[in-house]
Design a protein around this motif. Structure first.
Motif, short mmCIF file in Angstrom:
data_model
loop_
_atom_site.label_atom_id
_atom_site.label_comp_id
_atom_site.label_asym_id
_atom_site.label_seq_id
_atom_site.Cartn_x
_atom_site.Cartn_y
_atom_site.Cartn_z
N SER A 61 8.58 51.74 -36.34
CA SER A 61 8.64 53.07 -35.72
C SER A 61 7.82 54.09 -36.50
CB SER A 61 10.09 53.54 -35.63
OG SER A 61 10.85 52.66 -34.85
N ILE B 254 6.70 53.21 -28.45
CA ILE B 254 7.34 54.52 -28.30
C ILE B 254 8.24 54.57 -27.05
CG2 ILE B 254 6.97 57.01 -28.09
CD1 ILE B 254 5.83 56.19 -30.70
N VAL C 229 4.49 56.05 -35.00
CA VAL C 229 4.35 57.51 -34.93
C VAL C 229 3.09 57.95 -35.67
CG1 VAL C 229 5.39 59.68 -35.69
CG2 VAL C 229 6.79 57.96 -34.56
#
Length: 133
Positions: free
Chosen positions: A9, A61, A13
């Motif tokens: 994650s 995402i 990002v």
């Protein structure tokens, strides 16, 4: 497994943020007229960046967010799936940093000293959101 999901994650990002800078920086340089080498390389860069965008946004995402929100069936978080996604996000970060480095090095020497890799996509614009090296 939870650590791998967190790593994936965080890398995703970072990759999306860096790819946004790459898109902003390269957009004014893309030329799609004719069949010369520059036009074909521009098409390659745009299509490849688009592929990275779509893959990052869906697998890293949107799909996890939609699954956790209950809008769709949550994806199965397997070790192999998370590893593949984390490696893809890592290489996306590396590729984006290479593109940002290329943008920075493409500036004239006198302008290069006023920009760094993260602000080079905004050349020649100056504003309060830009910091100097």
């Amino acid at each position: 497994m939870t650590i791998l999901i967190f790593i994936h994650s965080a890398l995703a990002v970072a990759a999306v943020a860096l790819m946004l800078l790459v898109t902003i920086g390269f957009a004014p340089h893309l030329r799609f007229r004719g069949h010369d080498a520059n036009s074909l390389m521009s098409a390659f860069v745009a299509l490849t960046s688009g592929l990275v965008w779509v893959r990052l946004l869906w697998w890293s995402i949107l799909r996890p967010l939609l699954g956790s929100a209950g809008i769709m069936n949550p994806g199965v978080f397997t070790l192999s799936g998370q590893t593949v996604n984390a490696v893809f996000a890592f290489w996306s970060v590396v590729a984006a940093l290479a593109a940002l480095g290329a943008l920075h090095r493409s500036l004239d020497e006198k302008d290069r000293k006023n920009y760094n890799w993260l602000t080079a996509p905004f050349f020649p614009r100056r504003g309060p959101c830009l910091w100097r090296v």
